[in-house]
Design a protein around this motif. Structure first.
Motif, PDB file in Angstrom:
ATOM      1  N   TYR A   1       0.849  -1.188   0.000  1.00  0.00           N
ATOM      2  CA  TYR A   1       0.000   0.000   0.000  1.00  0.00           C
ATOM      3  C   TYR A   1       0.881   1.233   0.000  1.00  0.00           C
ATOM      4  CZ  TYR A   1      -3.370   3.500   1.543  1.00  0.00           C
ATOM      5  OH  TYR A   1      -4.159   4.621   1.635  1.00  0.00           O
ATOM      6  N   LEU A   2       0.637   2.129  -0.955  1.00  0.00           N
ATOM      7  CA  LEU A   2       1.408   3.362  -1.045  1.00  0.00           C
ATOM      8  C   LEU A   2       0.509   4.540  -0.693  1.00  0.00           C
ATOM      9  CD1 LEU A   2       3.470   2.804  -4.323  1.00  0.00           C
ATOM     10  CD2 LEU A   2       4.294   2.719  -1.977  1.00  0.00           C
ATOM     11  N   PRO A   3       0.812   5.277   0.364  1.00  0.00           N
ATOM     12  CA  PRO A   3      -0.015   6.422   0.758  1.00  0.00           C
ATOM     13  C   PRO A   3       0.338   7.666  -0.056  1.00  0.00           C
ATOM     14  CG  PRO A   3       1.752   6.116   2.329  1.00  0.00           C
ATOM     15  CD  PRO A   3       1.887   5.004   1.324  1.00  0.00           C
ATOM     16  N   VAL A   4       0.114   7.600  -1.370  1.00  0.00           N
ATOM     17  CA  VAL A   4       0.407   8.728  -2.252  1.00  0.00           C
ATOM     18  C   VAL A   4      -0.855   9.070  -3.027  1.00  0.00           C
ATOM     19  CG1 VAL A   4       2.844   8.146  -2.460  1.00  0.00           C
ATOM     20  CG2 VAL A   4       1.221   7.165  -4.073  1.00  0.00           C
ATOM     21  N   PRO A   5      -1.006  10.332  -3.399  1.00  0.00           N
ATOM     22  CA  PRO A   5      -2.193  10.723  -4.173  1.00  0.00           C
ATOM     23  C   PRO A   5      -2.243  10.002  -5.515  1.00  0.00           C
ATOM     24  CG  PRO A   5      -1.061  12.649  -3.279  1.00  0.00           C
ATOM     25  CD  PRO A   5      -0.147  11.487  -3.082  1.00  0.00           C
ATOM     26  N   LEU A   6      -3.435   9.596  -5.896  1.00  0.00           N
ATOM     27  CA  LEU A   6      -3.629   8.896  -7.161  1.00  0.00           C
ATOM     28  C   LEU A   6      -4.810   9.520  -7.882  1.00  0.00           C
ATOM     29  CD1 LEU A   6      -2.910   6.459  -9.012  1.00  0.00           C
ATOM     30  CD2 LEU A   6      -4.622   5.154  -7.742  1.00  0.00           C
ATOM     31  N   ALA A   7      -4.581   9.901  -9.125  1.00  0.00           N
ATOM     32  CA  ALA A   7      -5.654  10.507  -9.907  1.00  0.00           C
ATOM     33  C   ALA A   7      -6.784   9.507 -10.108  1.00  0.00           C
ATOM     34  CB  ALA A   7      -5.108  10.971 -11.256  1.00  0.00           C
ATOM     35  N   THR A   8      -7.994   9.932  -9.753  1.00  0.00           N
ATOM     36  CA  THR A   8      -9.155   9.055  -9.918  1.00  0.00           C
ATOM     37  C   THR A   8     -10.399   9.912 -10.061  1.00  0.00           C
ATOM     38  OG1 THR A   8     -10.331   7.171  -8.975  1.00  0.00           O
ATOM     39  CG2 THR A   8      -9.589   8.865  -7.433  1.00  0.00           C
ATOM     40  N   THR A   9     -11.493   9.287 -10.386  1.00  0.00           N
ATOM     41  CA  THR A   9     -12.762  10.003 -10.554  1.00  0.00           C
ATOM     42  C   THR A   9     -13.660   9.774  -9.344  1.00  0.00           C
ATOM     43  OG1 THR A   9     -13.714   8.103 -11.708  1.00  0.00           O
ATOM     44  CG2 THR A   9     -12.652   9.800 -13.065  1.00  0.00           C
ATOM     45  N   ALA A  10     -14.756  10.553  -9.323  1.00  0.00           N
ATOM     46  CA  ALA A  10     -15.820  10.386  -8.314  1.00  0.00           C
ATOM     47  C   ALA A  10     -15.297  10.520  -6.892  1.00  0.00           C
ATOM     48  CB  ALA A  10     -16.526   9.042  -8.496  1.00  0.00           C
ATOM     49  N   GLN A  11     -14.422  11.492  -6.665  1.00  0.00           N
ATOM     50  CA  GLN A  11     -13.914  11.734  -5.311  1.00  0.00           C
ATOM     51  C   GLN A  11     -14.860  12.686  -4.575  1.00  0.00           C
ATOM     52  OE1 GLN A  11      -9.458  12.206  -5.002  1.00  0.00           O
ATOM     53  NE2 GLN A  11      -9.681  12.535  -7.209  1.00  0.00           N
ATOM     54  N   GLU A  12     -15.106  12.387  -3.318  1.00  0.00           N
ATOM     55  CA  GLU A  12     -15.975  13.215  -2.490  1.00  0.00           C
ATOM     56  C   GLU A  12     -15.369  13.373  -1.107  1.00  0.00           C
ATOM     57  OE1 GLU A  12     -19.761  11.408  -2.249  1.00  0.00           O
ATOM     58  OE2 GLU A  12     -20.248  11.640  -4.368  1.00  0.00           O
ATOM     59  N   LEU A  13     -15.571  14.548  -0.515  1.00  0.00           N
ATOM     60  CA  LEU A  13     -15.200  14.775   0.877  1.00  0.00           C
ATOM     61  C   LEU A  13     -16.407  15.379   1.571  1.00  0.00           C
ATOM     62  CD1 LEU A  13     -11.980  16.182   2.426  1.00  0.00           C
ATOM     63  CD2 LEU A  13     -14.158  17.215   3.041  1.00  0.00           C
ATOM     64  N   VAL A  14     -16.822  14.775   2.677  1.00  0.00           N
ATOM     65  CA  VAL A  14     -17.973  15.248   3.438  1.00  0.00           C
ATOM     66  C   VAL A  14     -17.505  15.565   4.855  1.00  0.00           C
ATOM     67  CG1 VAL A  14     -20.298  14.712   4.256  1.00  0.00           C
ATOM     68  CG2 VAL A  14     -19.511  13.811   2.057  1.00  0.00           C
ATOM     69  N   THR A  15     -17.776  16.768   5.314  1.00  0.00           N
ATOM     70  CA  THR A  15     -17.398  17.144   6.672  1.00  0.00           C
ATOM     71  C   THR A  15     -18.453  16.655   7.658  1.00  0.00           C
ATOM     72  OG1 THR A  15     -18.574  19.260   6.722  1.00  0.00           O
ATOM     73  CG2 THR A  15     -16.365  19.236   5.723  1.00  0.00           C
ATOM     74  N   ARG A  16     -18.142  16.767   8.907  1.00  0.00           N
ATOM     75  CA  ARG A  16     -19.160  16.522   9.922  1.00  0.00           C
ATOM     76  C   ARG A  16     -20.194  17.647   9.855  1.00  0.00           C
ATOM     77  NH1 ARG A  16     -18.343  19.928  14.317  1.00  0.00           N
ATOM     78  NH2 ARG A  16     -16.304  20.937  14.392  1.00  0.00           N
ATOM     79  N   ASP A  17     -21.259  17.507  10.592  1.00  0.00           N
ATOM     80  CA  ASP A  17     -22.268  18.560  10.700  1.00  0.00           C
ATOM     81  C   ASP A  17     -21.709  19.627  11.647  1.00  0.00           C
ATOM     82  OD1 ASP A  17     -24.743  19.649  10.004  1.00  0.00           O
ATOM     83  OD2 ASP A  17     -25.660  18.912  11.854  1.00  0.00           O
ATOM     84  N   ILE A  18     -21.356  20.802  11.115  1.00  0.00           N
ATOM     85  CA  ILE A  18     -20.638  21.827  11.875  1.00  0.00           C
ATOM     86  C   ILE A  18     -21.644  22.778  12.513  1.00  0.00           C
ATOM     87  CG2 ILE A  18     -18.907  23.657  11.737  1.00  0.00           C
ATOM     88  CD1 ILE A  18     -17.931  22.263   9.116  1.00  0.00           C
ATOM     89  N   ASP A  19     -21.665  22.843  13.857  1.00  0.00           N
ATOM     90  CA  ASP A  19     -22.635  23.710  14.539  1.00  0.00           C
ATOM     91  C   ASP A  19     -21.956  24.860  15.267  1.00  0.00           C
ATOM     92  OD1 ASP A  19     -21.499  22.577  16.794  1.00  0.00           O
ATOM     93  OD2 ASP A  19     -23.200  21.258  17.199  1.00  0.00           O
ATOM     94  N   PHE A  20     -20.637  25.005  15.109  1.00  0.00           N
ATOM     95  CA  PHE A  20     -19.870  26.107  15.677  1.00  0.00           C
ATOM     96  C   PHE A  20     -20.003  26.172  17.191  1.00  0.00           C
ATOM     97  CE2 PHE A  20     -21.376  27.175  11.438  1.00  0.00           C
ATOM     98  CZ  PHE A  20     -20.171  27.398  10.769  1.00  0.00           C
ATOM     99  N   GLY A  21     -20.229  25.062  17.815  1.00  0.00           N
ATOM    100  CA  GLY A  21     -20.282  24.978  19.269  1.00  0.00           C
ATOM    101  C   GLY A  21     -21.640  25.271  19.864  1.00  0.00           C
ATOM    102  N   ASP A  22     -22.622  25.619  19.033  1.00  0.00           N
ATOM    103  CA  ASP A  22     -23.956  25.943  19.563  1.00  0.00           C
ATOM    104  C   ASP A  22     -24.987  25.620  18.487  1.00  0.00           C
ATOM    105  OD1 ASP A  22     -26.206  26.845  20.771  1.00  0.00           O
ATOM    106  OD2 ASP A  22     -25.547  28.928  20.983  1.00  0.00           O
TER     107      ASP A  22
END
Length: 855
Positions: free
Chosen positions: A736-757
């Motif tokens: 396993y190589l932990p290097v960036p690999l060009a690919t399609t259909a990449q997504e990043l989803v954050t947590r639900d951010i409520d800014f502490g309130d």
């Protein structure tokens, strides 16, 4: 330079590759085949066979001198058929890979055996380890544990016919200190052996090796008689056995028969050493070592040829059809016993009648159970010696010419006849150095009697002046009456093993040691003696929760704890104390069990395992669920079905629950694949957890769908690796190589951010990304608000991110402020490429006195 004054091996004219390519050659890749520090295994010479190390290399004119450390050698310029093997165990790197299939063995790859790294199969030894001994249409499923330069392998398929095997590096010149060791076995190599600590061979209540009163070394009956002794003839009720085919010098699959032509396949025992076509008392031409008996399916017995070297140039011998006899060698130690005589024979032995016992010692520190010695008569009986009292005892030893390579010596014990007294040490035997009468005394060296064996005979005054204070129990820490001390006989097994605090721990054990019949103890955890990793006593076990349903499937260790897994729960056992009586069950985690051992792994933070209820980390203090508040167990995490539910992911479409996990140290990540055995649809699904950020990533391309792969393992560079079957006969190993690999259909989803309130309303104005991208990405930023999970996310702003090799900053400004209590961001990349984010910042304002409920 001058000729060395210390002992040496001379290569005449060695500086010219036309004479020899050992020192130099016409290829720069093959210069200096023997280097300073190398170990040389020399055989095939009339008188200088042995194991030596090269301390220096001297060139004098055209001659090359290799200065040798080791036993003293004699001047020799011709004779025999010399063979020099260069052994470099230090720095060697090995990889063991199960061949699988029906009755498959284990292949071993070695860097030292590799001559062309670009060539497939180069450096591999097929069936280097052969735990399976029968073919029943069942695949082999091997587990391993490695400690102190030895690998133990066990076939955990309960229906398979198999043995537990030991595979380790042995460097030993048997009887190397003798006055003549020209025919002794010399080992400097990796060898496979049974994992049992078998005592000297016995029949009924007595060992085959026996005791006598004769001290004449040339007398044949001191070594063998009545088909007893240190070597015996293989035979049945019809005749002596013979080879039933021509084996020549290379065939290692051997079958035997009697003179009536009946095939005899049940007299070979794994780990035995034999000779063929050499009579008792004659100098052997070749030693053969049994690596795999025929088993119940009637295949041939497998033997290693030229075991221990080429002897005096006679091995391998050309074996012919009907060659006989077949001798089983190295069965034990014969002894001679008498009272001392003469002026210096005074001693402290009481007038009494004594009986004698003997053992084998393996690996220098693991002693077998003792067996009683008989008198060697046709109608065998106990050998007893009646001491007159006030005298020393004169005790000699007669040994065979060869023993199994793992045997490093043995011991002779004594006690009053027909008593229950402790067995008291009488002689300590070292297969290289010789014999001594106490654990602190000096060794008396071996002598060689041509063809018959090796011996030590003390002078008439005697060598055992008084009883030792050492007994079998004080030396070993357990009684000589123990039922069994090792696991590894035919069809014995355990489901997993781990080493902690210099003990081996095994779980879910099947053994015949208690009753003579195979019994399975699914709830049982057994442990070895300290620093003796194959010594498992009948009483060395823990039944943590007997009868609570389920069997142990795996065991791990961290911070003086054992983490033992069943399918429905996990036990955490504190084993910090050196005294097993002080071990205790520290915690039980219910509903977090696993079905397969590869569903758990070690990391620098602790032990992590994958269950259908979560991904758990035990750090030595507490258990943490790494998916809690991050991934949904029974619901889609991001609201889009492309990301599989955690429970569905782990269970698989067939509910096998065989997700596999590994730790990748360079990226400090966990790598999880859905089904290494392809027992699920979409087995290409995977998850990655980053310890640095605490974030999870989902992937559908870690492996190809429908691939069958091995367990995760780490190579010598600490790379996380796995083996793939590319064809039926070919396997690729990938890391396993932990290097960036060009690919399609990449997504990043954050947590639900409520800014502490989460209750107050916020106005979101803009989001700023610091990023790198190898391709332009149009309108990648989307959002959802207030914890809702829509079928599709809303576009945050119209903006295209340009490609850049350095970090750049891009700000997405909403066309109108977004009013919400919390916001979840999603970066969805429409184009193929690599994409890295360093940080995300959000511009917002809290609307005071306005709650989400009001809005």
């Amino acid at each position: 330079m001058a000729v060395p004054k210390k002992q040496y091996m001379k290569l005449t004219g060695g500086t010219s590759h036309s004479n020899s390519t050992i020192y130099t050659s016409d290829s720069s890749d093959t210069q200096s085949k023997i280097k300073i520090g190398d170990t040389l295994k020399i055989s095939g010479t009339p008188s200088n066979n042995g194991i030596f190390s090269v301390s220096s290399i001297v060139v004098d004119g055209s001659d090359v001198y290799y200065v040798l450390k080791g036993r003293q050698i004699t001047t020799e310029t011709s004779g025999g058929t010399p063979q020099i093997e260069v052994v470099r165990p230090t720095g060697d790197k090995l990889c063991a890979l199960a061949a699988g299939g029906e009755g498959g063995g284990i292949k071993v790859w070695s860097t030292n055996d590799t001559t062309d790294p670009t060539s497939r199969n180069n450096g591999w030894t097929t069936d280097a380890i052969q735990p399976s001994i029968g073919v029943k249409g069942l695949p082999a499923k091997y587990i391993y544990f490695f400690i102190d330069n030895a690998l133990r392998s066990c076939n955990i398929n309960p229906q398979a016919e198999a043995l537990i095997k030991w595979f380790g590096f042995i460097q030993r010149d048997q009887f190397g200190n003798a006055d003549d060791n020209s025919i002794t076995a010399k080992f400097s190599e990796w060898q496979e052996h049974p994992n049992t600590l078998s005592p000297p061979k016995s029949t009924g209540e007595y060992s085959y090796a026996y005791a006598t009163t004769n001290f004449t070394a040339s007398t044949a009956t001191n070594y063998y008689q009545n088909n007893r002794g240190v070597a015996i003839v293989k035979k049945n009720s019809t005749s002596d056995l013979r080879l039933n085919h021509t084996a020549g010098t290379v065939v290692n699959a051997l079958k035997f028969e009697d003179t009536g032509g009946t095939e005899i396949l049940d007299q070979s025992t794994v780990g035995e050493v034999i000779t063929i076509a050499t009579a008792l008392g004659a100098v052997p031409n070749e030693y053969l070592f049994c690596t795999k008996p025929a088993g119940s399916n009637g295949t041939a017995n497998a033997y290693q040829r030229s075991y221990g070297g080429v002897l005096i140039g006679t091995a391998p011998d050309s074996l012919q059809d009907q060659d006989t006899p077949i001798l089983e060698r190295g069965l034990g130690w014969n002894i001679a016993v008498a009272d001392g005589s003469g002026s210096n024979s005074d001693g402290d032995w009481l007038a009494d009648t004594y009986e004698f016992y003997q053992t084998f010692i393996y690996d220098g520190n693991q002693e077998s159970l003792p067996v009683q010695m008989g008198n060697g008569a046709a109608s065998i009986a106990t050998f007893e010696h009646t001491a007159s009292g006030g005298k020393s005892l004169r005790v000699g030893v007669y040994a065979d010419v060869v023993y199994s390579g793992r045997i490093s010596g043995g011991r002779i014990y004594i006690r009053r006849a027909k008593s229950d007294d402790e067995l008291t040490l009488l002689l300590d035997i070292d297969i290289v150095q010789g014999v001594r009468s106490s654990l602190t005394g000096d060794f008396s060296t071996w002598s060689y009697q041509a063809g018959k064996g090796f011996y030590f005979t003390p002078d008439s005054a005697g060598n055992c002046k008084e009883p030792n204070i050492d007994t079998y129990t004080t030396i070993n820490g357990f009684s000589s009456q123990t039922k069994f001390i090792s696991i590894g006989k035919t069809n014995e097994l355990y489901k997993d093993a781990v080493v902690a605090n210099r003990r081996a721990f095994i779980v879910n054990v099947r053994t015949s040691g208690y009753t003579g019949e195979l019994e399975t103890f699914g709830d049982r955890l057994m442990f070895s003696e300290i620093n003796r990793f194959d010594t498992f006593l009948e009483s060395n076990f823990i039944d943590v929760s007997k009868g609570d349903y389920g069997e142990y499937v795996a065991i791990k260790t961290f911070a003086d704890r054992l983490i033992a897994y069943k399918h429905n729960l996990v036990h955490i056992i504190n084993v910090a104390s050196p005294n097993p009586a002080n071990w205790y069950l520290e915690d039980t985690l219910r509903y977090g069990g696993i079905n397969f051992k590869y569903s758990a792994t070690n990391t620098k933070y602790g032990v992590v395992w994958v269950s259908d209820t979560g991904c758990y980390l035990y750090d030595g203090n507490q258990v943490t669920n790494l998916i809690e508040k991050k991934l949904g167990v029974n619901e889609e995490t991001s609201g889009e079905s492309a990301i599989i539910k955690w429970a569905d992911f782990v269970n698989g479409s067939a509910n096998i629950k065989d997700a596999m996990i590994g730790y990748e140290s360079m990226s400090n990540s966990l790598i999880i694949v859905r089904s290494p055995s392809d027992s699920s649809t979409t087995s290409n699904e995977g998850y990655i957890f980053d310890f640095n950020t605490g974030g999870w990533s989902h992937s559908s391309s870690l492996i190809g769908d429908s691939n069958v792969i091995s367990n995760f393992f780490h190579d010598w560079n600490n790379n996380l690796c796995v083996a793939f079957n590319t064809t039926e006969d070919e396997t690729d190993i990938k890391k396993y190589l932990p290097v960036p690999l060009a690919t399609t259909a990449q997504e990043l989803v954050t947590r639900d951010i409520d800014f502490g309130d989460p209750s107050t309303v916020k106005k979101i104005y803009a989001v700023t990304l610091t990023y790198k991208s190898s391709a332009s990405q149009a309108n990648p930023l989307k959002y959802a608000v207030n914890g809702k999970r829509p079928a599709s996310y809303t576009s945050f702003a119209t903006k295209t991110l340009g490609s850049t090799t350095d970090y750049d900053v891009a700000t997405f400004t909403a066309s109108s402020p977004i009013s919400c209590g919390s916001i979840q961001l999603k970066i969805e990349l429409p184009s193929e490429g690599t994409f890295e984010i360093n940080e995300i910042s959000i511009e917002y304002r809290v609307i005071r006195n306005k709650t989400v409920a009001d809005g």
